[in-house]
Design an enzyme around this catalytic site. Structure first.
Site, PDB file in Angstrom:
ATOM      1  N   GLU A 179       0.839  -1.206   0.000  1.00 21.13           N
ATOM      2  CA  GLU A 179       0.000   0.000   0.000  1.00 21.13           C
ATOM      3  C   GLU A 179       0.871   1.252   0.000  1.00 21.13           C
ATOM      4  O   GLU A 179       0.984   1.966   0.999  1.00 21.13           O
ATOM      5  CB  GLU A 179      -0.958  -0.024   1.182  1.00 21.13           C
ATOM      6  CG  GLU A 179      -1.981  -1.152   1.082  1.00 21.13           C
ATOM      7  CD  GLU A 179      -2.938  -1.187   2.258  1.00 21.13           C
ATOM      8  OE1 GLU A 179      -2.598  -0.681   3.340  1.00 21.13           O
ATOM      9  OE2 GLU A 179      -4.049  -1.722   2.098  1.00 21.13           O
ATOM     10  N   SER A 206      -4.029   2.318   0.845  1.00 18.38           N
ATOM     11  CA  SER A 206      -4.935   1.981   1.934  1.00 18.38           C
ATOM     12  C   SER A 206      -6.295   2.630   1.712  1.00 18.38           C
ATOM     13  O   SER A 206      -6.396   3.730   1.163  1.00 18.38           O
ATOM     14  CB  SER A 206      -4.340   2.463   3.259  1.00 18.38           C
ATOM     15  OG  SER A 206      -5.325   2.499   4.266  1.00 18.38           O
TER      16      SER A 206
END
Length: 272
Positions: A179, A206
């Site tokens: 991420e 994220s």
């Protein structure tokens, strides 16, 4: 506003069980769904506020016209049976009505072009509206290590009109697609009060992150996608309305660059 990670999870599951699910399906169906939930990063409230406002049953109730009534869930019942008696909204600032949504069309979109021939994903509800149509000069980071080493260098040749490009952070490249797609802005840009820039990578970000981040660029750079061929100074155009992500470099130039491109050594030599 929809989860960009949901797209890779669901396409993986569909592939395993033999369900035909294309990337474009998420745009065709999902991009027209309104934003009802005033929750970070697309809004201002927290998950706890969502719970006290009535939670997921309220959202499912508002979206019932979009849901199949005959599909059985893990409870053994369909969505409508699951939520019966639990659909009261206790705070319309947190959960909006379908008739008065926060944003009329807010689901994830799929953009394509010579920079993402198989598509890339953007979450409009978490992006800056003014950047949804943008053309800028590429500032390229060849790896996440390169990004970390240079992003706060005061001599980095970058301004807020540039497009940040991060390579080799896809499923094959990093490996595992971490991420890191919501690259933090350079310190000198943040000091000017700028909070968002267009960012492009073959990684993901994220669900709590915000910004105009184009993610999951495919084919990814590690397997020779055109993302691998981007150079500093190239002009990149993003036009979400037209679903376009275009590198303004000729096919001939890209072909020359491809001849000189050397595939990176595998980041891993075995599966999980």
């Amino acid at each position: 506003g929809g989860s960009s990670n949901f797209i890779i999870h669901l396409t993986a599951i569909a592939g395993r069980i033999g369900v035909a699910l294309k990337l474009g399906d998420f745009d065709t169906i999902g991009s027209k769904i309104p934003l009802l939930l005033n929750l970070m990063p697309s809004g201002k409230y927290l998950m706890e506020d969502f719970y006290y406002a009535g939670g997921l049953p309220v959202v499912l109730d508002q979206l019932q016209a979009q849901l199949h009534k005959n599909v059985i869930t893990v409870t053994g019942k369909n969505h409508h049976d699951n939520i019966r008696g639990n659909t009261t909204c206790y705070n319309e600032e947190v959960i909006a009505s379908i008739h008065s949504p926060l944003i009329q069309e807010a689901g994830c979109v799929v953009v394509k072009g010579n920079l993402a021939e198989n598509g890339a994903v953007l979450k409009p509800s978490a992006a800056t509206p003014a950047l949804m149509k943008h053309k800028g000069r590429a500032v390229v980071f060849e790896s996440i290590e390169d990004y970390n080493a240079r992003i706060d260098d005061p001599d980095l040749d970058i301004d807020e009109s540039c497009v940040m490009v991060l390579k080799y952070v896809g499923p094959v490249g990093y490996p595992g697609m971490p991420e890191v797609g919501n690259m933090a802005l350079p310190k000198k840009i943040l000091q000017k009060g700028i909070r968002d820039m267009v960012r492009i990578s073959d990684g993901r970000m994220s669900g709590t992150a915000y910004g105009t981040a184009v993610l999951h660029v495919s084919p990814e750079s590690a397997i020779g996608g055109n993302l691998a061929l981007v150079k500093n100074g190239d002009i990149i155009e993003l036009n979400v309305e037209q679903r376009l992500l275009q590198l303004h470099v000729s096919d001939e130039t890209l072909a020359e660059r491809r001849k000189a491109w050397i595939a990176p050594a595998p980041a891993a030599n075995r599966g999980y």
